[in-house]
Design a protein around this motif. Structure first.
Motif, PDB file in Angstrom:
ATOM      1  N   THR A 145      92.128  44.975  45.834  1.00 23.11           N
ATOM      2  CA  THR A 145      93.430  45.345  45.271  1.00 23.11           C
ATOM      3  C   THR A 145      94.016  46.501  46.054  1.00 23.11           C
ATOM      4  O   THR A 145      93.286  47.323  46.622  1.00 23.11           O
ATOM      5  CB  THR A 145      93.293  45.751  43.796  1.00 23.11           C
ATOM      6  OG1 THR A 145      92.362  46.839  43.698  1.00 23.11           O
ATOM      7  CG2 THR A 145      92.795  44.601  42.954  1.00 23.11           C
ATOM      8  N   LEU A 158      97.039  42.046  44.313  1.00 22.26           N
ATOM      9  CA  LEU A 158      95.787  41.338  44.560  1.00 22.26           C
ATOM     10  C   LEU A 158      95.802  40.757  45.956  1.00 22.26           C
ATOM     11  O   LEU A 158      96.784  40.150  46.376  1.00 22.26           O
ATOM     12  CB  LEU A 158      95.601  40.192  43.557  1.00 22.26           C
ATOM     13  CG  LEU A 158      94.819  40.568  42.304  1.00 22.26           C
ATOM     14  CD1 LEU A 158      95.658  40.319  41.086  1.00 22.26           C
ATOM     15  CD2 LEU A 158      93.583  39.744  42.243  1.00 22.26           C
ATOM     16  N   THR A 206      92.693  44.981  37.208  1.00 28.25           N
ATOM     17  CA  THR A 206      93.790  44.277  37.882  1.00 28.25           C
ATOM     18  C   THR A 206      93.388  42.852  38.231  1.00 28.25           C
ATOM     19  O   THR A 206      94.147  41.898  38.011  1.00 28.25           O
ATOM     20  CB  THR A 206      94.186  45.039  39.167  1.00 28.25           C
ATOM     21  OG1 THR A 206      94.629  46.350  38.822  1.00 28.25           O
ATOM     22  CG2 THR A 206      95.287  44.311  39.911  1.00 28.25           C
ATOM     23  N   SER A 244      91.022  48.640  39.836  1.00 28.41           N
ATOM     24  CA  SER A 244      90.718  47.420  40.585  1.00 28.41           C
ATOM     25  C   SER A 244      90.148  46.299  39.715  1.00 28.41           C
ATOM     26  O   SER A 244      90.644  45.175  39.721  1.00 28.41           O
ATOM     27  CB  SER A 244      89.735  47.731  41.717  1.00 28.41           C
ATOM     28  OG  SER A 244      89.490  46.569  42.481  1.00 28.41           O
TER      29      SER A 244
END
Length: 494
Positions: free
Chosen positions: A133, A139, A26, A23
């Motif tokens: 995420t 996203l 990302t 997460s």
């Protein structure tokens, strides 16, 4: 300055080992370019350095080498403790908001509790964007279609309208207070309004008028009801120990301090501290109490560090604090700090309408206590006795009424307590018959009281056949040692 604030999750570390973004990575790599990433962590500290290096390398490869990455150690009770997590997040968001133009809060990493706190606090900041995420690495900018401020205002308005209506719904916490009289009904309504706030309170009234019962009800009707309620009689504290009892001490602070000790303020953290007879506090302790109220900080005896506390103070006294202020024995600034919400408990003689109901409650309790005594039957109180109770002044208030009823139940030979039984059970020097405006003292009052006590001890010992434990229990004393002390003082042979 764009800032991402996130908790460190176990998946973030595990995915790092497989060189895959979870997460935090990302958001850092796919989202808008960030100036800084602040990661909060309280576990797995042996892996922090590796994760920080790995994320910075990934950012450099993506052309985002200007983004700084910081992992901060924070202290929380557990990943599901709302209180400690809230304190950490409030502190962090306050610091970030000073220079951040845009704040992103990651809802995916960390525990569900951390996500809930992030939502609640993030919604209160205009420049904050909630972000999460998906398992596939997408996203998602989170928009929650609820205006918490509007909802809170609406709920508060409804509660206020209910309180100010002619027949407000009283919290069950006030069921313990007898309020048949107009005076007490108004007072209980006032106390409920005070309970719903978090203001300091000052309960005034004569000894025995029920100040602690009122303080307990205010606590139980407040949002702190599930937290600790601590009570202390300041007048019963030795002056040499009052500082330690209230604020605690560290090991070695004074002779006998063999270990650290949390004072009542720390014990009541999150809840309520009831300071009965607050006027008895020494001036030097009043200064520390004022600081605790103003700064919400205390310092243990012998310590140099301060501790932050969250305690609601309810103080009580039967003394005239204005006179004490003029005499210099009570601080004026402390008085005005305490006297924000003032509840003035009326004496029992000013609430005659409540006496029958009070007697009913007290007699029920007394009969329940005497059930275990084989020689006692459940007793009722006659109408004439109630009329006498309503005509008597009760200088000792509810406490005196309670003790008098106990004596009447103990000595009455009938199943119904007469007005004569109740009158003869009154110990006060101002026994006033209905319609009488004078009283007589039977000689030396102390001798009279000692005579009554002596007769009571003899009767209790006779009833218990010499068993001091049973005799003490029948007299309402704490232990047979207390009875032995009475016998020594009264000259009663074993």
């Amino acid at each position: 300055m764009a800032t991402l604030l996130s908790w460190l999750g176990r998946k973030d570390l595990d995915h790092m080992k497989a060189d895959k973004p979870a997460s935090i990575a990302t958001i850092a790599l796919k989202g808008k370019v960030l100036d800084r990433i602040i990661i909060l962590a309280n576990a797995w500290d042996d892996e922090w350095h590796d994760y920080q290096d790995w994320l910075m390398r990934k950012l450099a490869c993506a052309g985002r080498s200007r983004t700084t990455v910081t992992i901060q150690r924070v202290r929380i009770t557990s990943p599901i403790d709302y209180s400690s997590i809230t304190k950490v997040m409030q502190k962090q968001l306050h610091a970030i908001s000073v220079d951040a133009d845009q704040i992103y809060l990651n809802l995916t990493s960390g525990s569900p509790t951390m996500a809930v706190i992030s939502v609640l606090l993030g919604k209160s900041i205009g420049k904050c964007q909630l972000i999460q995420t998906s398992p596939k690495g997408d996203l998602i900018e989170v928009e929650i279609p609820v205006d918490f401020a509007t909802e809170y205002t609406k709920a508060s308005t409804d509660a206020l309208q209910e309180l100010t209506s002619d027949n407000p719904k009283l919290d069950p916490a006030f069921d313990s207070i007898t309020a048949k009289s107009t005076t007490m009904r108004h007072l209980v309504k006032k106390a409920q309004r005070l309970a719903l706030s978090d203001l300091p309170a000052l309960v005034l009234g004569e000894s025995g008028s029920g100040k602690e019962v009122m303080a307990t009800a205010i606590h139980n009707a407040s949002y702190r009801a599930d937290k600790a309620f601590r009570a202390v009689n300041c007048g019963a504290l030795p002056e040499s120990l009052v500082d330690s009892v209230l604020f605690g001490h560290v090991k070695g602070a004074f002779t006998g301090a063999g270990s650290d000790h949390a004072g009542l303020f720390e014990q009541a953290d999150g809840g309520t501290l009831f300071l009965d007879e607050v006027g008895e506090l020494p001036l030097n302790v009043q200064v520390k109490l004022l600081r605790a109220l103003q700064q919400k900080e205390i310092t243990r005896v012998g310590d140099v560090k301060t501790k932050t506390i969250d305690v609601r103070i309810i103080a009580a006294t039967h003394q005239d604090l204005f006179q004490m202020i003029s005499e210099g024995t009570f601080r004026e600034d402390l008085f005005y700090r305490l006297a924000v919400g003032v509840i003035d408990m009326p004496p029992l003689r000013s609430r005659v309408e409540d006496i029958p109901s009070l007697i009913d409650v007290l007699m029920t309790e007394i009969n329940q206590q005497t059930e275990k005594h084989p020689l006692f039957d459940s007793k009722k109180i006659s109408d004439d006795a109630i009329k006498f109770a309503q005509s008597y002044q009760w200088p000792g208030n509810i406490r005196e009424l309670w003790n008098t009823l106990n004596r009447a139940v103990l000595w009455s030979e009938s199943n119904s307590i007469s007005d004569q039984d109740l009158q003869s059970s009154v110990l006060s020097a101002c026994k006033i018959r209905a319609g009488s405006s004078a009283f007589t003292v039977p000689g030396d009052i102390q001798q009279h009281i000692d005579s009554i006590r002596k007769n009571a001890v003899h009767s209790a010992l006779e009833y218990s056949r010499g068993n001091k434990s049973k005799a003490a229990e029948a007299l309402g004393l704490k232990s047979h040692q207390t009875l032995s002390g009475w016998m020594t003082k009264l000259g009663i042979e074993e």
